[in-house]
Design an enzyme around this catalytic site. Structure first.
Site, PDB file in Angstrom:
ATOM      1  N   SER A 177       0.830  -1.216   0.000  1.00 32.34           N
ATOM      2  CA  SER A 177       0.000   0.000   0.000  1.00 32.34           C
ATOM      3  C   SER A 177       0.860   1.259   0.000  1.00 32.34           C
ATOM      4  CB  SER A 177      -0.926   0.008   1.209  1.00 32.34           C
ATOM      5  OG  SER A 177      -1.742  -1.147   1.205  1.00 32.34           O
TER       6      SER A 177
HETATM    7  N1  SAM Z   1      -0.777  -4.412   3.986  1.00 30.90           N
HETATM    8  C1  SAM Z   1      -0.048  -4.891   2.842  1.00 30.90           C
HETATM    9  C2  SAM Z   1       1.361  -4.376   2.794  1.00 30.90           C
HETATM   10  O1  SAM Z   1       1.773  -3.641   3.718  1.00 30.90           O
HETATM   11  O2  SAM Z   1       2.089  -4.743   1.878  1.00 30.90           O
HETATM   12  C3  SAM Z   1      -0.769  -4.620   1.573  1.00 30.90           C
HETATM   13  C4  SAM Z   1      -1.939  -5.497   1.415  1.00 30.90           C
HETATM   14  S1  SAM Z   1      -2.555  -5.645  -0.221  1.00 30.90           S
HETATM   15  C5  SAM Z   1      -3.182  -4.044  -0.538  1.00 30.90           C
HETATM   16  C6  SAM Z   1      -3.963  -6.678   0.110  1.00 30.90           C
HETATM   17  C7  SAM Z   1      -3.614  -8.114   0.383  1.00 30.90           C
HETATM   18  O3  SAM Z   1      -4.805  -8.805   0.753  1.00 30.90           O
HETATM   19  C8  SAM Z   1      -3.048  -8.861  -0.827  1.00 30.90           C
HETATM   20  O4  SAM Z   1      -1.802  -9.394  -0.506  1.00 30.90           O
HETATM   21  C9  SAM Z   1      -4.076  -9.969  -1.078  1.00 30.90           C
HETATM   22  O5  SAM Z   1      -3.510 -11.167  -1.562  1.00 30.90           O
HETATM   23  C10 SAM Z   1      -4.685 -10.144   0.298  1.00 30.90           C
HETATM   24  N2  SAM Z   1      -6.017 -10.771   0.331  1.00 30.90           N
HETATM   25  C11 SAM Z   1      -7.100 -10.548  -0.450  1.00 30.90           C
HETATM   26  N3  SAM Z   1      -8.134 -11.330  -0.062  1.00 30.90           N
HETATM   27  C12 SAM Z   1      -7.691 -12.076   0.987  1.00 30.90           C
HETATM   28  C13 SAM Z   1      -8.284 -13.051   1.821  1.00 30.90           C
HETATM   29  N4  SAM Z   1      -9.559 -13.458   1.687  1.00 30.90           N
HETATM   30  N5  SAM Z   1      -7.535 -13.604   2.795  1.00 30.90           N
HETATM   31  C14 SAM Z   1      -6.248 -13.219   2.980  1.00 30.90           C
HETATM   32  N6  SAM Z   1      -5.617 -12.293   2.222  1.00 30.90           N
HETATM   33  C15 SAM Z   1      -6.338 -11.717   1.237  1.00 30.90           C
END
Ligand code: SAM
Length: 219
Positions: A66
């Site tokens: 992000s």
């Molecule tokens: N907070 C993170 C960072 O500092 O890098 C960025 C997160 S990214 C915007 C969103 C993440 O949510 C992705 O890695 C995606 O694979 C994960 N995601 C989406 N749906 C999910 C689920 N149902 N369970 C676990 N992870 C999930």
């Protein structure tokens, strides 16, 4: 703290000035976390030169680390205290988890990620900084992580149409939960669970996150 190369130190300082001027950073503890948890340790090599731009960057599996301003704002809204137990849904690179781990001190973070490649990436990144109070778990975060519930704080870092009820159930009374809610663009929504029910504390529009998948994620 690991020694940070001078070129990155300058870039971190410049980013902090920008975030403070644009009001994405107002809390000294979060500012200290940015110094201690360098973002360049959480981006792929191909993105290193952009690590301190205020923009999301590709990691892998079409996911992103992000934008710094969004991470600082979400971290500030979450109002983390020493010793707390936090659930993060969507580990990605592990940068947000690492910042939370710095702020909880003796507390712990349980972070759920659905892509095995990202679980490994985040674990490796956290290890470089000797962070041992973040537990990265492969799974569907849309159902939360009941095994370690209840949590003092919950943060969802992917866009959901509504906050999944099973995740909300895992929040302690008086706890805070923060999530981007909406379809093509999202509002950051901060809720508190009180003895009288759920109360909205903050709501701010115009954010864009990758979608939350899974059983209680986007259909
Ligand atoms: N907070 C993170 C960072 O500092 O890098 C960025 C997160 S990214 C915007 C969103 C993440 O949510 C992705 O890695 C995606 O694979 C994960 N995601 C989406 N749906 C999910 C689920 N149902 N369970 C676990 N992870 C999930």
């Amino acid at each position: 703290m690991t020694k940070i190369e001078k070129k990155y130190q300058t870039a971190i300082n410049d980013l902090i000035i920008y975030l403070k001027n644009s009001k994405f950073l107002t809390d000294e503890r979060v500012e200290s976390a940015l110094h201690h948890i360098p973002r360049h340790e959480f981006v792929p090599e191909s993105e290193l030169e952009y690590a301190y731009n205020n923009e999301p960057l590709p990691i892998m599996k079409n996911q992103t680390i992000s934008q710094p301003g969004v991470v600082t704002r979400m971290t500030e809204w979450l109002d983390v205290k020493d010793g707390q137990k936090i659930l993060e849904v969507g580990t990605g690179s592990g940068w947000q988890s690492a910042i939370l781990s710095y702020l909880v001190g003796s507390g712990s973070i349980y972070s759920i990620e659905r892509h095995p490649e990202l679980v490994k990436f985040a674990q490796e990144n956290l290890k470089k900084l000797n962070i041992d109070n973040v537990h990265v778990i492969l799974g569907d975060g849309s159902i939360g992580y009941p095994k370690e519930s209840p949590y003092d704080r919950i943060i969802i870092t992917a866009a959901c149409s509504e906050i999944p009820l099973p995740v909300l159930d895992q929040l302690k009374e008086n706890g805070l939960i923060l999530a981007p809610v909406g379809d093509s663009s999202q509002s950051l929504v901060l809720l508190q669970k009180t003895s009288k029910g759920i109360v909205e504390i903050k709501n701010q529009s115009k954010y864009v996150f990758v979608p939350l998948h899974g059983k209680f994620g986007k259909k």
